[in-house]
Scaffold this motif. Structure first.
Motif, PDB file in Angstrom:
ATOM      1  N   LYS A  98       0.826  -1.197   0.000  1.00 25.79           N
ATOM      2  CA  LYS A  98       0.000   0.000   0.000  1.00 25.79           C
ATOM      3  C   LYS A  98       0.866   1.254   0.000  1.00 25.79           C
ATOM      4  O   LYS A  98       2.041   1.209   0.384  1.00 25.79           O
ATOM      5  N   LYS A 157      -1.043   3.769   4.355  1.00 24.98           N
ATOM      6  CA  LYS A 157      -1.940   2.741   4.894  1.00 24.98           C
ATOM      7  C   LYS A 157      -3.226   2.602   4.090  1.00 24.98           C
ATOM      8  O   LYS A 157      -4.102   1.820   4.444  1.00 24.98           O
ATOM      9  N   SER A 158      -3.325   3.341   2.967  1.00 28.67           N
ATOM     10  CA  SER A 158      -4.615   3.367   2.271  1.00 28.67           C
ATOM     11  C   SER A 158      -4.548   2.819   0.849  1.00 28.67           C
ATOM     12  O   SER A 158      -4.987   1.704   0.593  1.00 28.67           O
ATOM     13  N   ASN A 159      -3.977   3.582  -0.072  1.00 27.72           N
ATOM     14  CA  ASN A 159      -4.052   3.218  -1.487  1.00 27.72           C
ATOM     15  C   ASN A 159      -3.366   1.889  -1.775  1.00 27.72           C
ATOM     16  O   ASN A 159      -2.173   1.716  -1.518  1.00 27.72           O
ATOM     17  N   SER A 160      -4.118   0.952  -2.332  1.00 28.68           N
ATOM     18  CA  SER A 160      -3.558  -0.357  -2.665  1.00 28.68           C
ATOM     19  C   SER A 160      -2.681  -0.262  -3.907  1.00 28.68           C
ATOM     20  O   SER A 160      -3.043   0.353  -4.908  1.00 28.68           O
TER      21      SER A 160
END
Length: 256
Positions: free
Chosen positions: A161, A164-167
């Protein structure tokens, strides 16, 4: 490549129209349009889909690879380099990299000697993350206005990621992945490729002095007790073209 095929088709079509013009004056407009298209195509360079196209490799020596590790541990307790593979590991309760630092535990490679604040730069490397490693940053672009980094690629439960968000990629454990990160400083843009495919484009949070890092750096929370990543074929590239070379997963036309 399809652009060359298109150019050939245009030239053939143009010749046919020139022959027909002797019989039909109405073909003049079509002929003129095709001439413009041929001129446009000739003035362009077509490149393939590899993210390093249009870039020049920057030579690296071992002096450019500075290891940051827990200050109380010998180097070989947290780092090894064998058969072209750099293995870096750290524990969640390890000390920081220097006395008095409030930062989390790390064993990282800091690319030294090629810090930058302008231009178009690219990091490339192949990474392997063993199953069980989680809550850890494995690659960074250091330097930003409101925070320490412009980009962090983190592993959480087998997924890669941005922070902690965008995969960026899923199910990465126990596999070798090719990672390319292109930073267009003037545009304030960072593009991430995995195995040659564009996966993410983000803002770099403003101008700063930048450099690249990779290894293991414990995330603010949720870190596993043991964290490890392995790296090989680490390279740097630079592009003199402000557009950054050929750098998307479909290929890019660049005006010469």
């Amino acid at each position: 490549m399809w652009p060359l095929q298109l150019l050939r088709m245009v030239v053939v079509k143009q010749r046919r129209i020139e022959m027909k013009m002797k019989r039909s004056p109405y073909c003049f407009c079509c002929s003129f349009a095709l001439l413009l298209l041929v001129s446009f195509l000739k003035d362009r360079h077509f490149c393939s889909a590899d993210p390093t196209d249009g870039f020049t490799e920057v030579p690296l020596t071992e002096d450019n690879f500075v290891i940051q590790k827990p200050y109380d541990k010998p180097l070989n307790d947290r780092y090894s380099y064998k058969n072209g593979i750099r293995r870096l590991w750290v524990y969640e309760n390890d000390k920081p990299f220097k006395v008095g630092s409030p930062t989390r535990p790390r064993t990282e490679i800091r690319i030294k000697g090629h810090d930058y604040s302008s231009g178009v730069w690219q990091f490339e490397g192949q990474v392997h993350v063993p199953e069980g490693t989680s809550g850890v940053t494995v690659m960074q672009v250091f330097g930003a206005v409101k925070k320490a980094t412009a980009l962090q690629l983190r592993v959480y439960n087998g997924d890669l990621k941005s922070y902690k968000s965008n995969s960026v990629a899923t199910d990465i454990y126990n596999k070798w992945l090719r990672v390319n990160v292109i930073h267009k400083v003037g545009k304030g843009e960072i593009t991430v490729f995995i195995n040659g495919q564009q996966k993410l484009v983000v803002n770099d949070d403003g101008p700063a002095e930048h450099y690249f890092k990779c290894g293991v750096y414990a995330a603010p929370d949720g870190s596993s007790n043991y964290m490890e990543s392995r790296w090989k074929n680490i390279k740097l590239y630079k592009s003199d073209n402000k557009l950054g070379g050929c750098n998307n997963n479909h290929g890019t036309w660049l005006v010469q």
